[in-house]
Scaffold this motif. Structure first.
Motif, short mmCIF file in Angstrom:
data_model
loop_
_atom_site.label_atom_id
_atom_site.label_comp_id
_atom_site.label_asym_id
_atom_site.label_seq_id
_atom_site.Cartn_x
_atom_site.Cartn_y
_atom_site.Cartn_z
N LYS A 98 0.85 -1.19 0.00
CA LYS A 98 0.00 0.00 0.00
C LYS A 98 0.89 1.24 0.00
O LYS A 98 1.74 1.41 0.88
CB LYS A 98 -0.92 0.02 1.22
CG LYS A 98 -1.96 1.14 1.15
CD LYS A 98 -3.07 0.95 2.17
CE LYS A 98 -4.18 1.97 1.98
NZ LYS A 98 -5.31 1.78 2.91
N ILE A 99 0.70 2.10 -1.00
CA ILE A 99 1.49 3.32 -1.15
C ILE A 99 0.66 4.51 -0.68
O ILE A 99 -0.45 4.73 -1.20
CB ILE A 99 1.93 3.52 -2.61
CG1 ILE A 99 2.78 2.32 -3.07
CG2 ILE A 99 2.72 4.82 -2.77
CD1 ILE A 99 3.17 2.38 -4.54
N TYR A 102 -1.68 7.01 -2.97
CA TYR A 102 -1.61 6.56 -4.36
C TYR A 102 -3.03 6.27 -4.86
O TYR A 102 -3.86 5.73 -4.13
CB TYR A 102 -0.75 5.30 -4.44
CG TYR A 102 -0.61 4.70 -5.82
CD1 TYR A 102 -0.24 5.48 -6.91
CD2 TYR A 102 -0.87 3.34 -6.02
CE1 TYR A 102 -0.12 4.92 -8.17
CE2 TYR A 102 -0.74 2.77 -7.28
CZ TYR A 102 -0.36 3.56 -8.35
OH TYR A 102 -0.25 3.00 -9.58
N TYR A 106 -2.70 0.28 -3.86
CA TYR A 106 -1.62 -0.71 -3.84
C TYR A 106 -0.89 -0.75 -5.19
O TYR A 106 -1.49 -0.54 -6.25
CB TYR A 106 -2.17 -2.11 -3.55
CG TYR A 106 -2.52 -2.34 -2.10
CD1 TYR A 106 -1.64 -3.00 -1.24
CD2 TYR A 106 -3.74 -1.89 -1.58
CE1 TYR A 106 -1.97 -3.21 0.10
CE2 TYR A 106 -4.07 -2.10 -0.25
CZ TYR A 106 -3.18 -2.77 0.58
OH TYR A 106 -3.49 -2.97 1.89
N LEU A 109 6.35 -2.25 -4.88
CA LEU A 109 7.15 -1.44 -3.96
C LEU A 109 8.02 -0.45 -4.71
O LEU A 109 8.16 0.70 -4.29
CB LEU A 109 8.01 -2.36 -3.09
CG LEU A 109 8.92 -1.69 -2.06
CD1 LEU A 109 8.09 -0.85 -1.07
CD2 LEU A 109 9.73 -2.73 -1.30
N HIS A 111 7.42 1.08 -7.35
CA HIS A 111 6.65 2.17 -7.94
C HIS A 111 6.58 3.37 -6.99
O HIS A 111 6.41 4.50 -7.44
CB HIS A 111 5.24 1.69 -8.28
CG HIS A 111 4.48 2.63 -9.16
ND1 HIS A 111 4.88 2.97 -10.44
CD2 HIS A 111 3.33 3.34 -8.94
CE1 HIS A 111 4.04 3.83 -10.95
NE2 HIS A 111 3.08 4.08 -10.06
N ALA A 112 6.73 3.12 -5.70
CA ALA A 112 6.71 4.22 -4.73
C ALA A 112 7.84 5.21 -5.01
O ALA A 112 7.65 6.43 -4.92
CB ALA A 112 6.81 3.68 -3.31
N LEU A 120 8.91 8.95 -0.33
CA LEU A 120 7.71 8.14 -0.40
C LEU A 120 8.05 6.65 -0.24
O LEU A 120 7.31 5.90 0.40
CB LEU A 120 6.96 8.36 -1.72
CG LEU A 120 5.65 7.59 -1.86
CD1 LEU A 120 4.69 7.94 -0.73
CD2 LEU A 120 5.00 7.87 -3.22
N LEU A 121 9.18 6.23 -0.81
CA LEU A 121 9.58 4.83 -0.64
C LEU A 121 9.85 4.54 0.83
O LEU A 121 9.43 3.50 1.36
CB LEU A 121 10.84 4.55 -1.47
CG LEU A 121 11.39 3.13 -1.37
CD1 LEU A 121 10.35 2.09 -1.76
CD2 LEU A 121 12.65 2.98 -2.21
N THR A 124 6.54 4.32 2.63
CA THR A 124 5.85 3.10 2.25
C THR A 124 6.39 1.89 3.01
O THR A 124 5.63 1.07 3.52
CB THR A 124 5.98 2.87 0.73
OG1 THR A 124 5.39 3.96 0.02
CG2 THR A 124 5.28 1.58 0.31
N ASN A 128 4.19 -0.23 5.77
CA ASN A 128 3.82 -1.59 5.42
C ASN A 128 4.49 -2.64 6.29
O ASN A 128 3.90 -3.69 6.57
CB ASN A 128 4.14 -1.87 3.95
CG ASN A 128 3.10 -1.30 3.01
OD1 ASN A 128 2.17 -1.99 2.60
ND2 ASN A 128 3.25 -0.02 2.66
#
Length: 306
Positions: A98-99, A102, A106, A109, A111-112, A120-121, A124, A128
């Motif tokens: 789950k970002i 976003y 979902y 990973l 893509h964050a 953001l990564l 995230t 999570n």
């Protein structure tokens, strides 16, 4: 002396080529808490930072200088100054997570990082997997080859298969071979076999562990110690990090007092804790059992107390 930060910086370089959910009730409050924590971190003395367990997010991006890129390798390195090992966690980039904020909620990973960069990564991963990240380090393909050539000019010995040689276009025989910067990049990125991304993660960890001894040897002599500050300065040119040079040197002093002798590794998702799924907006992903993986990660990172 002062070698541990080299391992952290190299981790970001080496692994750049590879490539129970706990949502906070109020995301605005969460971001405010993060900013407050960053402010407190700014006021800490480097020596204080070196005496605490620190979690480093190491991000290798699939870029050669372009603005838009994805995180091809995602690792968390945990260092506890009084311990004898570094704990290294490889987070599979296709993990379906789950970002925050976003549109589809979902996605993969990695893509964050693409949509929100390292911040953001980091958020995230923290939300999570229920872990705290203290520092980040990012490196791309160009940084990978530059740093490897600077730190290990003679290359690193690895086991090369016929399939790898064909895929990478190398003029070598199968077996043990020493690979240098660009070829090591190809080696850790290779995934055209039955292991796919799982094999890449194994090779990421293999190269990092193999490099540890080389780094130790380089700075064990008086001549090596004399050039240590310059090596640190050169290494940090290749890495985008929030770790200051004085913090790096302070961590090194801590390592001198408590030498690291081992690197412990974990891959997330752990065995038998995920399913292969496909979603229209995300493609092929790893659907995780978050409760099982978060617990495994927590147990792995916990420091045993006497």
């Amino acid at each position: 002396m002062k070698k541990i930060i080299i391992v952290f910086l190299l981790a970001a370089a080496i692994l750049s080529g590879c490539t129970s959910f706990q949502q906070k009730e109020n995301s605005n409050d969460a971001r405010q808490e993060t900013k407050s924590g960053e402010a407190e971190e700014e006021n800490k003395e480097p020596s204080a930072i070196a005496n605490e367990t620190r979690n480093f997010l190491l991000i290798g991006v699939d870029s050669r200088g372009e603005e838009d890129s994805r995180s091809d390798a995602i690792l968390v390195a945990s260092y506890e100054p009084s311990g004898e090992s570094i704990k290294l966690v490889s987070l599979m980039r296709d993990s379906y997570v789950k970002i925050p904020d976003y549109q589809y909620a979902y996605s993969k990973l990695n893509h964050a990082y693409y949509i929100g960069g390292k911040d953001l990564l980091k958020e995230t991963i923290e939300q999570n997997f229920g872990i705290n990240i203290d520092h980040t380090a990012v490196i791309d393909f160009m940084g990978f080859t530059g740093m490897l050539d600077a730190i290990a000019p003679d290359g690193i010995e690895v086991e090369v298969s016929s399939k790898m040689i064909e895929d990478m276009g190398l003029d070598l025989e199968p077996g043990k071979q020493k690979l240098k910067g660009r070829d090591l990049l190809s080696y850790v990125r290779f995934r055209h076999d039955g292991q796919s991304d799982f094999g890449r993660v194994d090779r990421q960890q293999e190269i990092l562990i193999g490099l540890k001894d080389e780094v130790m040897n380089q700075f064990s002599s008086p001549a090596g110690l004399a050039r240590f500050p310059d090596v640190i300065s050169q290494a940090m040119k290749y890495v985008e990090t929030d770790l200051k040079i004085e913090e790096a040197l302070s961590l090194g002093v801590s390592f001198l007092m408590n030498p690291v002798t081992d690197i412990e590794t974990l891959r997330v998702p752990i065995t038998d804790s995920y399913e292969n799924k496909t979603y229209e907006h995300a493609g092929s992903v790893l659907q995780l059992n978050f409760e099982e993986n978060a617990e495994a990660l927590k147990q792995f990172l916990e420091t045993e107390k006497e």
